[in-house]
Design an enzyme around this catalytic site. Sequence first.
Site, PDB file in Angstrom:
ATOM      1  N   GLU A  68      52.902  38.851  40.866  1.00  0.00           N
ATOM      2  CA  GLU A  68      53.645  40.091  40.565  1.00  0.00           C
ATOM      3  C   GLU A  68      53.860  40.139  39.060  1.00  0.00           C
ATOM      4  O   GLU A  68      54.213  39.130  38.445  1.00  0.00           O
ATOM      5  CB  GLU A  68      54.971  40.061  41.346  1.00  0.00           C
ATOM      6  CG  GLU A  68      55.950  41.171  41.064  1.00  0.00           C
ATOM      7  CD  GLU A  68      55.386  42.583  41.229  1.00  0.00           C
ATOM      8  OE1 GLU A  68      54.955  42.936  42.333  1.00  0.00           O
ATOM      9  OE2 GLU A  68      55.368  43.328  40.224  1.00  0.00           O
ATOM     10  N   ASP A  95      49.849  39.196  35.426  1.00  0.00           N
ATOM     11  CA  ASP A  95      49.063  40.422  35.602  1.00  0.00           C
ATOM     12  C   ASP A  95      47.746  40.018  36.265  1.00  0.00           C
ATOM     13  O   ASP A  95      47.099  39.062  35.825  1.00  0.00           O
ATOM     14  CB  ASP A  95      48.796  41.038  34.224  1.00  0.00           C
ATOM     15  CG  ASP A  95      48.141  42.404  34.329  1.00  0.00           C
ATOM     16  OD1 ASP A  95      47.298  42.598  35.235  1.00  0.00           O
ATOM     17  OD2 ASP A  95      48.455  43.268  33.505  1.00  0.00           O
ATOM     18  N   ASP A 117      49.204  50.292  43.400  1.00  0.00           N
ATOM     19  CA  ASP A 117      49.429  51.558  42.685  1.00  0.00           C
ATOM     20  C   ASP A 117      48.128  52.372  42.660  1.00  0.00           C
ATOM     21  O   ASP A 117      47.070  51.833  42.319  1.00  0.00           O
ATOM     22  CB  ASP A 117      49.893  51.274  41.248  1.00  0.00           C
ATOM     23  CG  ASP A 117      51.228  50.535  41.228  1.00  0.00           C
ATOM     24  OD1 ASP A 117      52.069  50.829  42.087  1.00  0.00           O
ATOM     25  OD2 ASP A 117      51.415  49.654  40.362  1.00  0.00           O
ATOM     26  N   LYS A 121      44.822  59.428  38.141  1.00  0.00           N
ATOM     27  CA  LYS A 121      44.001  60.088  37.105  1.00  0.00           C
ATOM     28  C   LYS A 121      42.696  59.326  36.908  1.00  0.00           C
ATOM     29  O   LYS A 121      42.710  58.091  36.814  1.00  0.00           O
ATOM     30  CB  LYS A 121      44.768  60.128  35.782  1.00  0.00           C
ATOM     31  CG  LYS A 121      45.961  61.063  35.851  1.00  0.00           C
ATOM     32  CD  LYS A 121      46.631  61.202  34.512  1.00  0.00           C
ATOM     33  CE  LYS A 121      47.832  62.130  34.674  1.00  0.00           C
ATOM     34  NZ  LYS A 121      48.958  61.759  33.849  1.00  0.00           N
ATOM     35  N   ASP A 153      48.331  53.938  52.105  1.00  0.00           N
ATOM     36  CA  ASP A 153      48.475  55.237  52.791  1.00  0.00           C
ATOM     37  C   ASP A 153      47.762  56.307  51.959  1.00  0.00           C
ATOM     38  O   ASP A 153      47.800  57.481  52.330  1.00  0.00           O
ATOM     39  CB  ASP A 153      49.956  55.622  52.919  1.00  0.00           C
ATOM     40  CG  ASP A 153      50.550  55.940  51.566  1.00  0.00           C
ATOM     41  OD1 ASP A 153      50.296  55.193  50.602  1.00  0.00           O
ATOM     42  OD2 ASP A 153      51.240  56.975  51.447  1.00  0.00           O
ATOM     43  N   GLU A 191      57.209  46.694  52.680  1.00  0.00           N
ATOM     44  CA  GLU A 191      58.283  47.672  52.422  1.00  0.00           C
ATOM     45  C   GLU A 191      57.698  49.077  52.255  1.00  0.00           C
ATOM     46  O   GLU A 191      58.184  50.044  52.826  1.00  0.00           O
ATOM     47  CB  GLU A 191      59.072  47.301  51.150  1.00  0.00           C
ATOM     48  CG  GLU A 191      60.056  46.168  51.310  1.00  0.00           C
ATOM     49  CD  GLU A 191      59.427  44.784  51.143  1.00  0.00           C
ATOM     50  OE1 GLU A 191      58.204  44.685  50.880  1.00  0.00           O
ATOM     51  OE2 GLU A 191      60.162  43.788  51.296  1.00  0.00           O
ATOM     52  N   GLU A 193      54.847  50.139  53.323  1.00  0.00           N
ATOM     53  CA  GLU A 193      54.215  50.564  54.583  1.00  0.00           C
ATOM     54  C   GLU A 193      55.260  51.226  55.491  1.00  0.00           C
ATOM     55  O   GLU A 193      55.013  52.285  56.072  1.00  0.00           O
ATOM     56  CB  GLU A 193      53.609  49.332  55.258  1.00  0.00           C
ATOM     57  CG  GLU A 193      52.850  49.629  56.532  1.00  0.00           C
ATOM     58  CD  GLU A 193      52.018  48.415  56.961  1.00  0.00           C
ATOM     59  OE1 GLU A 193      51.945  47.418  56.203  1.00  0.00           O
ATOM     60  OE2 GLU A 193      51.446  48.476  58.058  1.00  0.00           O
TER      61      GLU A 193
END
Length: 210
Positions: A68, A95, A117, A121, A153, A191, A193
């Site tokens: 993370e 990262d 994420d 764009k 999703d 979370e 989901e």
Amino acid sequence: MRMRNKPWAMDFLNEHGHIVDTDSSYAGNIQGFFPSKQPIHVEIGTGMGSFIIEMAKRNPGINYVGIELDKNVLIRVVEKVKEQELDNIKLVLLDARKLEEYFGEEEVERIYLNFSDPWPKNRHEKRRLTHEGFLEGYRKIMYREGHVEFKTDNRSLFEFSLRSMNNYGMAFEEVILDLHADEPPENIRTEYENKFSAQGNKIYRLKASF
Ligand code: SAM
């Protein structure tokens, strides 16, 4: 995920160096972080950590590494790992771009990407965790028989990921377009989901190997 900045975050994380590696001390020696040598499964972008913690509880024969980049998020995961007293889960403040510096070649059996994420764009597509630049890094650190598991999703990101993995020559073991329609008992909800599913969004999942 944006969390309020906690000025004490680094001090807190450094105090828990047996749970979280904040300065890449274990880079190149990830098994040394765990009490026993076992296959390594990695989740990139753990968020609040409920997925990887539940995986670690269910599978004591696997060593789990949560990656993370947000220290303010990672604090919450450290607290949960401490409460659960699990020794087969460790966290790394890192990262994902630096995965290859952290893990050795063919050291990882499985990678989980959960609700990464979407970076909608086009000019940001290289930041998507299923972009070929990242796949190249995953391939180097994974065993041949290992696989990447990805849930989202976001239909556009899912389609992008299918194309990207296909173009990279990966083989698909599973592609599910509505995971919760007939939810397999092994599925552990994250979370995000739970949040997206409650909003009526379909959840997509794929598993693919190099
Ligand atoms: N996986 C969790 C879930 O499903 O509930 C959290 C999803 S959240 C949308 C994405 C998480 O990935 C955030 O916590 C973010 O800080 C982390 N993240 C994004 N890019 C990353 C990167 N390059 N390396 C490591 N973590 C990253």
